[in-house]
Scaffold this motif. Structure first.
Motif, PDB file in Angstrom:
ATOM      1  N   GLN A  34    -110.095  21.796 -89.636  1.00  0.00           N
ATOM      2  CA  GLN A  34    -109.064  21.182 -88.801  1.00  0.00           C
ATOM      3  C   GLN A  34    -109.595  19.931 -88.104  1.00  0.00           C
ATOM      4  O   GLN A  34    -108.872  18.953 -87.928  1.00  0.00           O
ATOM      5  CB  GLN A  34    -108.564  22.186 -87.764  1.00  0.00           C
ATOM      6  CG  GLN A  34    -107.678  23.270 -88.341  1.00  0.00           C
ATOM      7  CD  GLN A  34    -107.218  24.237 -87.277  1.00  0.00           C
ATOM      8  OE1 GLN A  34    -108.011  24.944 -86.676  1.00  0.00           O
ATOM      9  NE2 GLN A  34    -105.920  24.257 -87.027  1.00  0.00           N
ATOM     10  N   MET A  35    -110.865  19.970 -87.724  1.00  0.00           N
ATOM     11  CA  MET A  35    -111.468  18.828 -87.038  1.00  0.00           C
ATOM     12  C   MET A  35    -111.951  17.759 -88.013  1.00  0.00           C
ATOM     13  O   MET A  35    -112.071  16.590 -87.648  1.00  0.00           O
ATOM     14  CB  MET A  35    -112.630  19.310 -86.161  1.00  0.00           C
ATOM     15  CG  MET A  35    -112.201  20.184 -84.996  1.00  0.00           C
ATOM     16  SD  MET A  35    -113.564  20.616 -83.883  1.00  0.00           S
ATOM     17  CE  MET A  35    -114.498  21.764 -84.898  1.00  0.00           C
ATOM     18  N   GLN A  36    -112.239  18.163 -89.251  1.00  0.00           N
ATOM     19  CA  GLN A  36    -112.761  17.228 -90.258  1.00  0.00           C
ATOM     20  C   GLN A  36    -111.877  17.298 -91.498  1.00  0.00           C
ATOM     21  O   GLN A  36    -112.155  18.057 -92.431  1.00  0.00           O
ATOM     22  CB  GLN A  36    -114.222  17.586 -90.618  1.00  0.00           C
ATOM     23  CG  GLN A  36    -115.159  17.700 -89.436  1.00  0.00           C
ATOM     24  CD  GLN A  36    -115.351  16.376 -88.715  1.00  0.00           C
ATOM     25  OE1 GLN A  36    -115.053  15.309 -89.251  1.00  0.00           O
ATOM     26  NE2 GLN A  36    -115.861  16.432 -87.482  1.00  0.00           N
ATOM     27  N   PRO A  37    -110.790  16.526 -91.559  1.00  0.00           N
ATOM     28  CA  PRO A  37    -109.826  16.636 -92.659  1.00  0.00           C
ATOM     29  C   PRO A  37    -110.408  16.366 -94.040  1.00  0.00           C
ATOM     30  O   PRO A  37    -109.836  16.802 -95.040  1.00  0.00           O
ATOM     31  CB  PRO A  37    -108.769  15.582 -92.300  1.00  0.00           C
ATOM     32  CG  PRO A  37    -108.922  15.359 -90.835  1.00  0.00           C
ATOM     33  CD  PRO A  37    -110.375  15.551 -90.538  1.00  0.00           C
ATOM     34  N   ASN A  38    -111.529  15.656 -94.119  1.00  0.00           N
ATOM     35  CA  ASN A  38    -112.117  15.361 -95.427  1.00  0.00           C
ATOM     36  C   ASN A  38    -113.061  16.452 -95.913  1.00  0.00           C
ATOM     37  O   ASN A  38    -113.665  16.328 -96.980  1.00  0.00           O
ATOM     38  CB  ASN A  38    -112.872  14.026 -95.377  1.00  0.00           C
ATOM     39  CG  ASN A  38    -111.930  12.841 -95.229  1.00  0.00           C
ATOM     40  OD1 ASN A  38    -110.844  12.843 -95.801  1.00  0.00           O
ATOM     41  ND2 ASN A  38    -112.331  11.849 -94.463  1.00  0.00           N
ATOM     42  N   LEU A  39    -113.203  17.511 -95.121  1.00  0.00           N
ATOM     43  CA  LEU A  39    -114.030  18.645 -95.519  1.00  0.00           C
ATOM     44  C   LEU A  39    -113.140  19.641 -96.257  1.00  0.00           C
ATOM     45  O   LEU A  39    -112.147  20.124 -95.719  1.00  0.00           O
ATOM     46  CB  LEU A  39    -114.654  19.300 -94.288  1.00  0.00           C
ATOM     47  CG  LEU A  39    -115.621  20.460 -94.550  1.00  0.00           C
ATOM     48  CD1 LEU A  39    -116.869  19.957 -95.256  1.00  0.00           C
ATOM     49  CD2 LEU A  39    -115.994  21.133 -93.228  1.00  0.00           C
ATOM     50  N   ILE A  40    -113.479  19.932 -97.493  1.00  0.00           N
ATOM     51  CA  ILE A  40    -112.704  20.848 -98.325  1.00  0.00           C
ATOM     52  C   ILE A  40    -113.559  22.080 -98.605  1.00  0.00           C
ATOM     53  O   ILE A  40    -114.664  21.973 -99.147  1.00  0.00           O
ATOM     54  CB  ILE A  40    -112.294  20.201 -99.661  1.00  0.00           C
ATOM     55  CG1 ILE A  40    -111.613  18.848 -99.410  1.00  0.00           C
ATOM     56  CG2 ILE A  40    -111.401  21.133-100.459  1.00  0.00           C
ATOM     57  CD1 ILE A  40    -110.361  18.932 -98.581  1.00  0.00           C
ATOM     58  N   VAL A  41    -113.066  23.258 -98.216  1.00  0.00           N
ATOM     59  CA  VAL A  41    -113.839  24.488 -98.404  1.00  0.00           C
ATOM     60  C   VAL A  41    -113.042  25.479 -99.238  1.00  0.00           C
ATOM     61  O   VAL A  41    -111.897  25.802 -98.919  1.00  0.00           O
ATOM     62  CB  VAL A  41    -114.211  25.136 -97.048  1.00  0.00           C
ATOM     63  CG1 VAL A  41    -114.982  26.442 -97.284  1.00  0.00           C
ATOM     64  CG2 VAL A  41    -115.052  24.181 -96.215  1.00  0.00           C
ATOM     65  N   ASN A  42    -113.644  25.925-100.320  1.00  0.00           N
ATOM     66  CA  ASN A  42    -113.094  27.003-101.147  1.00  0.00           C
ATOM     67  C   ASN A  42    -113.918  28.261-100.855  1.00  0.00           C
ATOM     68  O   ASN A  42    -115.114  28.304-101.160  1.00  0.00           O
ATOM     69  CB  ASN A  42    -113.171  26.640-102.626  1.00  0.00           C
ATOM     70  CG  ASN A  42    -112.296  25.453-102.951  1.00  0.00           C
ATOM     71  OD1 ASN A  42    -111.141  25.394-102.533  1.00  0.00           O
ATOM     72  ND2 ASN A  42    -112.833  24.479-103.672  1.00  0.00           N
ATOM     73  N   TYR A  43    -113.278  29.258-100.257  1.00  0.00           N
ATOM     74  CA  TYR A  43    -113.994  30.448 -99.785  1.00  0.00           C
ATOM     75  C   TYR A  43    -113.468  31.670-100.528  1.00  0.00           C
ATOM     76  O   TYR A  43    -112.267  31.904-100.587  1.00  0.00           O
ATOM     77  CB  TYR A  43    -113.770  30.635 -98.283  1.00  0.00           C
ATOM     78  CG  TYR A  43    -114.787  31.531 -97.604  1.00  0.00           C
ATOM     79  CD1 TYR A  43    -115.774  30.986 -96.793  1.00  0.00           C
ATOM     80  CD2 TYR A  43    -114.762  32.902 -97.778  1.00  0.00           C
ATOM     81  CE1 TYR A  43    -116.718  31.798 -96.183  1.00  0.00           C
ATOM     82  CE2 TYR A  43    -115.691  33.717 -97.174  1.00  0.00           C
ATOM     83  CZ  TYR A  43    -116.658  33.169 -96.367  1.00  0.00           C
ATOM     84  OH  TYR A  43    -117.592  33.978 -95.770  1.00  0.00           O
ATOM     85  N   SER A  44    -114.394  32.462-101.071  1.00  0.00           N
ATOM     86  CA  SER A  44    -114.018  33.663-101.811  1.00  0.00           C
ATOM     87  C   SER A  44    -114.672  34.889-101.187  1.00  0.00           C
ATOM     88  O   SER A  44    -115.799  34.827-100.689  1.00  0.00           O
ATOM     89  CB  SER A  44    -114.464  33.557-103.279  1.00  0.00           C
ATOM     90  OG  SER A  44    -113.817  32.488-103.935  1.00  0.00           O
TER      91      SER A  44
END
Length: 297
Positions: free
Chosen positions: A114-124
């Motif tokens: 939310q604070m870093q819009p360019n951070l993309i995390v795929n969590y499994s």
């Protein structure tokens, strides 16, 4: 032939609504803009715009092409930033953990996104052995696991630890091993190992093995195990991470014990594949937050 520049010209035309302003913004000639649009329409086989005097109106194909073009260039930027391993707040992270870890780690990561819009995390969410196999296949970049993994192609490092909690129904009045044996045990993945470690440390004279306890049930979803405890069906042993995030906190209680035992969590990644710095920032940020939360104010 696909040409990204044609899509870039088209995006600018839609945003400005004018061939003249598009040419000025892109430092092109107006005929050059018109040529890009014609070639894009030829490539797609559809008319994208209609002219009404000085105005341009998008066709249905034109609206879909505009949406696609925006997505195309957004993904391009994400990909470009993702190639830079030194960026702390942008790029893709691919992480897996058991549910007991993800209950608190994943919400923390969502806050960072939310604070870093360019951070993309795929969590499994997965079991330890599944995470090992998927790391080796390249599906994830890192795994957080509850057991040390030994494999020549994987690096396994201690990362974080959380206290184990002996959790009983809220109205449970006992405190002896016999009292616990009387209500039985609710098991889950890792449950037996956690219970063995905590009960052995605190009931050394009487405890032998969890095989001596009546097993009241099993769930492979650790987030649900405290539901059974809240209903009075037995006790369990979980990480404090699980207890703190449980919706059944008010219906259960942690039994006070003299000896603390921690669950050790490990960070695992492929050997010879150094992690981008954004992973280090995420993992360190989480452990720092947990330290603050556990420090009395």
């Amino acid at each position: 032939m696909f040409n990204a520049q044609y899509f870039r010209t088209y995006i600018t035309l839609v945003e400005t609504g004018s061939f003249t302003r598009t040419a000025q913004r892109l430092e092109m000639t107006q005929p050059g803009v018109s040529q890009h649009i014609r070639k894009l329409e030829t490539y797609l086989g559809k008319a994208l715009i209609e002219r009404q005097g000085r105005r341009i109106i998008l066709t249905e194909a034109g609206r879909r092409a505009y949406d696609y073009a925006l997505k195309l260039f957004a993904e391009h930027e994400q990909f470009r930033h993702g190639l830079d391993d030194d960026l702390l707040d942008s790029g893709e992270c691919r992480i897996a953990s058991p549910g007991s870890v993800g209950l608190m780690l994943y919400p923390y990561i969502l806050g960072q996104q939310q604070m870093q819009p360019n951070l993309i995390v795929n969590y499994s969410f997965a079991f330890n052995h599944e995470i090992s196999a998927d790391l080796l296949s390249g599906r994830y970049d890192i795994g957080i696991v509850t057991e040390a993994i030994k494999h020549p192609d994987l690096v396994c490092e201690k990362w974080h630890q959380e206290p184990l909690c002996l959790v009983v129904p809220a109205d449970f009045a006992g405190n002896t091993l016999s009292d616990l044996m009387g209500i039985g045990f609710i098991n889950y993945y890792d449950g037996i190992n956690h219970a063995n470690a905590l009960l052995k440390a605190n009931y050394a004279d009487d405890f032998r093995s969890m095989s001596h306890f009546r097993h009241q049930g099993f769930t492979n979803e650790v987030a649900m195990v405290l539901d059974a405890v809240a209903r009075g069906l037995g006790f369990t042993v979980v990480s404090r991470l699980v207890l703190e995030t449980s919706p059944w906190q008010r219906q259960v209680k942690e039994l006070a014990l003299s000896q603390s035992v921690d669950e050790v969590l490990y960070c695992v990644y492929r050997a010879g594949a150094p992690l981008p710095k954004r992973y280090e920032k995420l993992l360190n940020g989480f452990t720092e937050q947990r330290l603050i939360e556990k420090t009395p104010s």
